[in-house]
Design an enzyme around this catalytic site. Structure first.
Site, PDB file in Angstrom:
ATOM      1  N   HIS A   1     -20.933  49.311   7.357  1.00 48.04           N
ATOM      2  CA  HIS A   1     -20.447  50.547   7.997  1.00 48.04           C
ATOM      3  C   HIS A   1     -19.663  51.337   6.950  1.00 48.04           C
ATOM      4  O   HIS A   1     -18.519  51.010   6.648  1.00 48.04           O
ATOM      5  CB  HIS A   1     -19.546  50.157   9.170  1.00 48.04           C
ATOM      6  CG  HIS A   1     -19.215  51.279  10.108  1.00 48.04           C
ATOM      7  ND1 HIS A   1     -19.359  52.611   9.773  1.00 48.04           N
ATOM      8  CD2 HIS A   1     -18.752  51.265  11.387  1.00 48.04           C
ATOM      9  CE1 HIS A   1     -18.988  53.356  10.810  1.00 48.04           C
ATOM     10  NE2 HIS A   1     -18.620  52.565  11.793  1.00 48.04           N
TER      11      HIS A   1
ATOM     12  N   HIS B   1     -17.918  57.343   9.303  1.00 49.85           N
ATOM     13  CA  HIS B   1     -16.937  57.617  10.362  1.00 49.85           C
ATOM     14  C   HIS B   1     -15.463  57.503   9.974  1.00 49.85           C
ATOM     15  O   HIS B   1     -14.630  57.125  10.792  1.00 49.85           O
ATOM     16  CB  HIS B   1     -17.218  56.705  11.581  1.00 49.85           C
ATOM     17  CG  HIS B   1     -18.617  56.871  12.117  1.00 49.85           C
ATOM     18  ND1 HIS B   1     -19.152  56.080  13.088  1.00 49.85           N
ATOM     19  CD2 HIS B   1     -19.588  57.765  11.813  1.00 49.85           C
ATOM     20  CE1 HIS B   1     -20.393  56.455  13.347  1.00 49.85           C
ATOM     21  NE2 HIS B   1     -20.675  57.484  12.583  1.00 49.85           N
TER      22      HIS B   1
ATOM     23  N   TYR C   1     -13.786  55.487   7.976  1.00 46.97           N
ATOM     24  CA  TYR C   1     -13.169  54.188   7.708  1.00 46.97           C
ATOM     25  C   TYR C   1     -13.051  53.951   6.193  1.00 46.97           C
ATOM     26  O   TYR C   1     -13.312  54.852   5.397  1.00 46.97           O
ATOM     27  CB  TYR C   1     -13.954  53.080   8.428  1.00 46.97           C
ATOM     28  CG  TYR C   1     -13.939  53.237   9.933  1.00 46.97           C
ATOM     29  CD1 TYR C   1     -12.736  53.210  10.635  1.00 46.97           C
ATOM     30  CD2 TYR C   1     -15.109  53.454  10.651  1.00 46.97           C
ATOM     31  CE1 TYR C   1     -12.705  53.364  12.013  1.00 46.97           C
ATOM     32  CE2 TYR C   1     -15.081  53.619  12.037  1.00 46.97           C
ATOM     33  CZ  TYR C   1     -13.870  53.578  12.704  1.00 46.97           C
ATOM     34  OH  TYR C   1     -13.833  53.743  14.068  1.00 46.97           O
TER      35      TYR C   1
END
Ligand code: FMN
Length: 424
Positions: A200, A203, A205
């Site tokens: 990931h 977004h 992060y």
């Protein structure tokens, strides 16, 4: 019915998929609060959504407590509790084993989305019994010591009502430790039986806190030029490849774009801003093209409005913005964000994506592939139960077959062709 291109088989890495409808990664905050491990309820949720040859992507799974938010920004979690799962203890691995086994027994495949949230994580996790008294790293860290600055109500960010913590900037030599935390998580994910791993890197992060120059003000080899800001991403990728191989690795990115109407960036998560997003993402995506990855999952920029205007799901009407990356990425592309069954078919037929990940519609329709295949109406999702709580709004969405047997329908139905016009 004309041949539905969402049901054309496709090979992803070493796996044969029978259709193109993917479960998007969805944080649901229903792991066991003491062990931060998946429970039987989580097993049921994933099993409900598994189909032969269908790909599921897990919710974000935390590689260490250092990257773990408390998520009490959401009212339901504040009131009813709930936590996200990790993958650093053997208990968590055992929990995930139950999930992967259930998915495999239905012939499905599952990718484990690995996350370190960087400055979005809060120090409170240090008090958790799994963490207290250990020497595990704790929040919060980021590329630079800059806290999240919430944008205004009309702006482009979450309604961040949590106290922002000023993170500690990671030391240059600590990046190797972050990579080894990812390594351990990937080893654990394989032991737990996951077929693929997804990094990931989207977004707002940790990885995006390095990629973007609005947060990353470092002057070492991890800051400055886009090549330097992307260094951590590629070091983590190399680490993960070393564990799972290129063909079992997926990456998620959320390229930023400008809203065609407001001309403002329409995808900013947790205050992460880029001065020249297109240049950064072109660099990163073309470099990713040099690998033989299982897939690259791109969030459509339009989903920014998903979190800004809770009452109105106009995401489904905003045009797509990532198609330009198709030209620079040669591998398998998954699109996510504001797709309807109709626009998903269009995106595939125009060659813009190879697979479509559905979030909210898969959340509320455990049998989504079957419903799309047959043109059945869809259950409308309930936002209040997205995060935290119990089986309500999680495993109690009925499949189409059971609908006719129910006297009272808990969820509204919507026809596939009306999505984007009549949702409110
Ligand atoms: C409840 C909820 C939880 C989410 N959790 C995650 C997550 O853990 N990881 C992630 O990459 N995206 C997450 N997303 C974003 C989804 O993967 C997806 O991009 C988004 O829902 C837009 O797609 P949709 O229009 O099909 O819902 C989440 C979205 C929702 C609605």
């Amino acid at each position: 019915m004309k041949q539905n291109n969402l049901f054309t088989p496709l090979c992803v890495g070493k796996f044969d998929l029978s259709h193109r409808i993917v479960l998007a990664p969805l944080t649901r905050i229903r792991a066991d609060e003491d062990t931060l491990a998946p429970t039987k309820l989580n097993v049921e949720y994933y099993a409900q959504r598994a189909t032969p040859g269908g790909l599921l992507i897990s919710e974000a799974v935390y590689i260490s407590p250092e990257g773990m938010p408390i998520w009490s920004i959401y009212k339901n979690i504040k009131e009813n509790g709930g936590q996200a799962p990790g993958i650093w203890t053997s208990g968590q691995v055992q929990g995930w084993k139950m999930v992967t086994k259930a998915v495999h027994s239905k012939g499905g495949l599952i990718s484990c989305q690995l996350l370190h949230a960087g400055r979005v994580a809060q120090p409170e996790i240090a008090q958790h019994p799994l963490v207290k008294g250990t020497d595990l790293p704790i929040p919060s860290v980021s590329s630079s010591a800059i806290p999240i600055t919430p944008l205004d109500e009309k702006g482009n960010d979450y309604n961040w009502d949590q106290k922002s913590v000023t993170p500690r900037a990671l030391e240059t030599q600590e990046i190797a430790r972050i990579c080894s935390d990812y390594r351990l998580a990937a080893i654990n994910a394989l032991e737990a039986g996951f077929d693929l791993i997804e990094l990931h890197a989207a977004h707002g992060y940790l990885i995006e806190q390095f990629l973007c120059d609005g947060v990353n003000t470092r002057d070492d080899k991890y800051g400055g030029s886009i090549k330097n800001r992307a260094r951590i991403l590629f070091e983590v990728i190399e680490t993960l490849i070393d564990v799972v191989g290129e063909e079992r690795l997926g990456i998620r990115l959320s390229p930023v774009d400008n809203d065609p109407i407001t001309k403002q960036p329409n995808q900013i998560y947790f205050g992460v801003v880029h001065s020249k997003p297109e240049l950064s993402y072109e660099y990163v995506i073309s470099k990713l093209s040099d690998y033989n990855l299982a897939y690259l999952l791109l969030t459509e920029p339009r989903v920014g409005v998903l979190s800004n205007i809770p009452g109105k799901d106009n995401t489904f009407e905003v045009p797509s913005g990532n198609y330009k990356y198709r030209e620079i990425y040669q591998g398998t592309l998954i699109g996510a964000g504001g797709f309807t069954p109709l626009t998903a078919r269009k995106a595939l037929s125009e060659g813009n994506y190879d697979l479509i990940a559905f979030g909210r519609w898969f959340l509320s329709n455990p049998d989504l592939p079957e419903r799309i295949k047959n043109g059945y109406k869809l259950n409308v999702y309930d936002r209040d139960t997205f995060y935290g709580g119990n089986e309500i709004g999680y495993t109690d969405y009925p499949d189409y077959k059971s609908l006719s047997k129910m006297n009272k329908k808990r969820y509204k139905l919507i026809s596939q062709s009306s999505i984007g016009r009549s949702l409110s």
